[in-house]
Design an enzyme around this catalytic site. Structure first.
Site, short mmCIF file in Angstrom:
data_model
loop_
_atom_site.label_atom_id
_atom_site.label_comp_id
_atom_site.label_asym_id
_atom_site.label_seq_id
_atom_site.Cartn_x
_atom_site.Cartn_y
_atom_site.Cartn_z
N ASP A 25 0.84 -1.32 -0.25
CA ASP A 25 -0.05 -0.04 0.08
C ASP A 25 0.88 1.16 0.34
O ASP A 25 1.61 1.50 0.96
CB ASP A 25 -0.90 0.01 1.33
CG ASP A 25 -1.69 1.16 1.39
OD1 ASP A 25 -1.75 2.11 0.46
OD2 ASP A 25 -2.41 1.38 2.47
N LYS A 94 2.66 11.28 -3.15
CA LYS A 94 1.74 10.66 -3.89
C LYS A 94 0.76 11.66 -4.81
O LYS A 94 0.26 11.31 -5.81
CB LYS A 94 0.93 9.58 -3.16
CG LYS A 94 0.00 8.54 -3.67
CD LYS A 94 -0.68 7.54 -2.89
CE LYS A 94 -1.76 6.81 -3.50
NZ LYS A 94 -2.10 5.87 -2.58
N GLU A 194 -7.53 0.13 -4.56
CA GLU A 194 -7.34 0.39 -3.11
C GLU A 194 -8.82 -0.31 -2.68
O GLU A 194 -8.84 -1.28 -1.86
CB GLU A 194 -7.29 1.73 -2.51
CG GLU A 194 -5.59 1.91 -2.61
CD GLU A 194 -5.38 3.31 -2.56
OE1 GLU A 194 -6.09 4.15 -1.88
OE2 GLU A 194 -4.04 3.66 -2.86
N ASP A 216 -13.14 5.23 2.06
CA ASP A 216 -11.59 5.40 2.58
C ASP A 216 -11.28 6.80 2.72
O ASP A 216 -10.87 7.56 1.78
CB ASP A 216 -10.72 4.56 1.24
CG ASP A 216 -9.12 4.79 1.42
OD1 ASP A 216 -8.90 5.33 2.55
OD2 ASP A 216 -8.50 4.22 0.69
MG MG Z 1 -4.71 4.67 1.95
#
Ligand code: MG
Ligand code: ADP
Length: 635
Positions: A25, A94, A194, A216
């Site tokens: 991840d 990211k 994800e 999320d």
């Molecule tokens: Mg995450």
């Protein structure tokens, strides 16, 4: 000249290796690595016992002089440099991955780094004391640490990894993630969304069917995905979210509130703001389990400020932010044409969903308690590890998750403007298929390979994906070259097509992204078209095939006549054959399949004796200079 088909598609190739695999991840705030050991998925800690690796990289001057990775500080150790050396300490990279400088400027986050435009490539670079670093390089430095951690724990080299990406990541962002993995010397088995990883971690794929909402809320991003499990396939029905909303924003509102309380000016020093953010984060995390959080700040004027954040004050501050996540949830449901009542399970993902207030609000909205049993900040890595284990071949094939399928058939153009489908639609990926083709004309040394996508029989009705050429085929008689064309679609949907001439090994290939720019509506339209036109298409195909056959016969006969027609044929035979040839040429232009077929048959009949004579002459030539026993000996 396009291809002439000679054989049926081969079996699927690309067997998977049985070996060590991990799920990664690669988060905005924190990254993790997990793997399956003794049948159990677990995340791996560092020597100090921390499972979460803060996605922060610190570059020092040492990192240029010594070409060693351990001069680059990653994770918790880098975190402490964020205050004292922000320019060389890269956090939340990211957000920058796969983005151009323009996108970055519109991110709306205060970024302390100095960006340098990378001429030509469009990829922005960050200036550090260790040189210019691209977001891909910074991400690679994080991945290297996770790779090392996994290999040390597992006691061997990783054969492959599954890396997760947000569902909203576009092609450039996904490609940048893969590039980072390559730089870190990792073999990417698949990029996995994800939310899908989280659903897998909870074993939702083991159910018969169902519609699930994956909520999320991480450090910097919010992502809501509606997944539908149907016949073992996870379909993403809708996604929505906010790529600039997460725990960081909660930290910021708390920090702003502290600034008001402690009378800290808005233009405070950078290090003071960083400290405030740290205090805010600690308070927030404390409030996930306690009723109040103490606040202690050392102000720039030397005074120690003390305060307290209570639950009610906290909720007042954060409720608007939590509320901001609800409208994307509504939007996603609307896009999927669903209501809250259609949702079977709600899964919580991301460190911010540890907050009871978030769980409460999300539970209220979906009218059911969400899944919280697996640590929300580990759940994605765990799902990725489960998937990596399967992709690495450590599980029987029927455990394979059918996550991705090819939406439309992939094929190539063959003679007559026809499409030969090589990989049919709805084939699960990764997949590789090979088919053999040959040359159409004598002495043909090049072949045009036209890759198309679609369900129709005629090239013009399909979508053209790519064209390339295979050159350097040795001149041979028509139909004697063997050209193997292989279609390979990797787990990310990238198609590569290669063509190899068997005798010489001359080779040519191309990579295309078949789904690029293709909307669901395009796919629907193309499928509808193919159904509507199926009869007409079959008729057209039969006609085109007959025309191609006619061309082949005409070419071969012309070449023969030129070579020895006058020599082997009597004058009246020559005239008769020429007349039949003209007749075939004439009917070939029309659209009467039977007429073309009859003309070919007629020509075949009247040239039989000529063909026999040619054969005899050829054998005579071949045997000249050889002893007869060379031909009769069994060998
Ligand atoms: Mg995450
Ligand atoms: P990402 O997916 O963006 O990398 P994570 O899922 O690791 O992020 O979530 C990080 C966020 O979760 C941070 O903002 C962190 O402060 C927050 N967080 C972690 N633990 C808690 C907690 N106990 N209570 C509230 N927030 C938390």
């Amino acid at each position: 000249m396009p291809l002439l088909q000679i054989s049926e598609p081969g079996k699927s190739a690309a067997p998977h290796q049985h070996n060590l695999a991990a799920g990664i991840d690669l988060g905005t705030t924190n990254s993790l690595v997990a793997s399956i050991r003794s049948g159990i998925a677990e995340t791996f800690p560092d020597i100090e016992g921390h499972h979460l690796l803060p996605s922060i990289v610190h570059y020092s001057e040492m990192a240029i002089t010594k070409v060693r990775d351990d001069e680059i500080i990653v994770g918790n150790a880098a975190k402490s440099f964020a205050n004292q050396d922000p320019l060389n300490t890269i956090a939340s990279v990211k957000r920058l991955l796969g983005r151009g400088l323009k996108d970055i400027k519109t991110l709306g986050t205060r970024l302390p780094y100095e960006f340098v435009e990378n001429e030509g490539q469009g990829m922005p670079m960050i200036r550090t004391v260790a040189g210019l670093k691209s977001p891909v390089q910074v991400s690679a430095d994080i991945l290297k640490v996770l790779k090392k951690r996994a290999e040390k724990t597992l006691g061997g080299e990783l054969t492959g990894v599954v890396i997760t990406v947000p569902a909203y990541f576009d092609d450039a962002q996904r490609q940048a993630t893969k590039d980072a993995a390559t730089l870190a010397d990792l073999n990417v088995l698949r990029l996995l969304n994800e939310p899908t990883a989280a659903a897998v971690a909870y074993g939702l794929d083991k159910g018969a069917s169902g519609i699930h909402a994956i909520y999320d809320l991480g450090g910097g991003t919010f992502d809501i995905s509606i997944l539908r499990l149907h016949h073992g396939v996870f379909e993403v029905m809708a996604t929505a979210g906010d790529s600039a909303l997460g725990g960081d924003d909660i930290d910021r509102v708390i920090a702003q509130w502290i600034m008001q309380q402690a009378h800290i000016a808005n233009d405070a020093e950078h290090h003071q703001i960083r400290e405030l953010l740290d205090v805010a984060r600690t308070a927030k995390e404390t409030l996930s389990t306690q009723n109040t959080a103490p606040l202690n700040i050392k102000l720039d004027n030397g005074i120690q400020w003390q305060g307290e954040l209570t639950h009610s004050q906290f909720h007042e501050l954060i409720d608007p932010l939590i509320q901001k996540t609800i409208s994307p949830c509504r939007r996603a449901l609307r896009d999927a044409r669903l209501t809250v009542a259609d949702i079977n399970e709600v899964v919580m993902v991301g460190g911010t969903t540890r907050m009871p207030r978030v769980r409460e609000k999300v539970g209220d909205f979906f009218q059911r308690p969400p899944h919280i049993d697996i640590d929300p900040d580990k759940v994605v890595a765990i799902g990725a590890a489960i998937q990596a284990d399967i992709l690495a071949g450590n599980k029987p094939d029927d455990d394979m998750l059918l996550l991705d399928v090819i939406p439309l058939s992939l094929g190539i153009e063959t003679m007559g403007g026809l499409v030969e489908k090589i990989i049919p639609r709805n084939t699960t990926i990764p997949v590789a298929k090979t088919q053999e083709f040959t040359t159409f004309k004598d002495g043909q040394t090049a072949m045009a390979i036209h890759v198309v996508q679609g369900e129709r029989e005629i090239v013009l009705d399909c979508r053209s994906l790519a064209r390339f050429e295979l050159r350097g085929i040795p001149p041979m008689v028509a139909a004697s070259a063997r050209i193997r064309v292989t279609f390979q679609v990797d787990a990310d949907g990238l198609l590569s097509v290669s063509a190899t001439e068997e005798t010489t090994g001359v080779h040519s290939e191309i990579t295309v992204k078949p789904s690029y720019g293709l909307q669901d509506t395009d796919i629907e339209r193309m499928l509808r078209d193919s159904l509507e036109h199926v009869q007409k298409d079959v008729a057209t195909r039969t006609l085109r095939e007959q025309q191609v056959e006619a061309d082949r016969v005409i070419n071969a006969l012309r070449a023969a006549l030129k070579a020895d027609g006058h020599h082997l044929l009597k004058h009246h035979e020559f005239l008769e054959i020429s007349a039949a040839l003209d007749e075939l040429l004439r009917v070939k232009e029309g659209n009467h399949v039977q007429a073309i077929k009859r003309a070919i048959e007629h020509l075949d009949e009247i040239t039989q004796s000529y063909a026999q004579r040619r054969m005899d002459t050829a054998i005579h030539h071949a045997m000249t200079g050889h002893r007869i026993d060379e031909f009769t000996q069994e060998n």
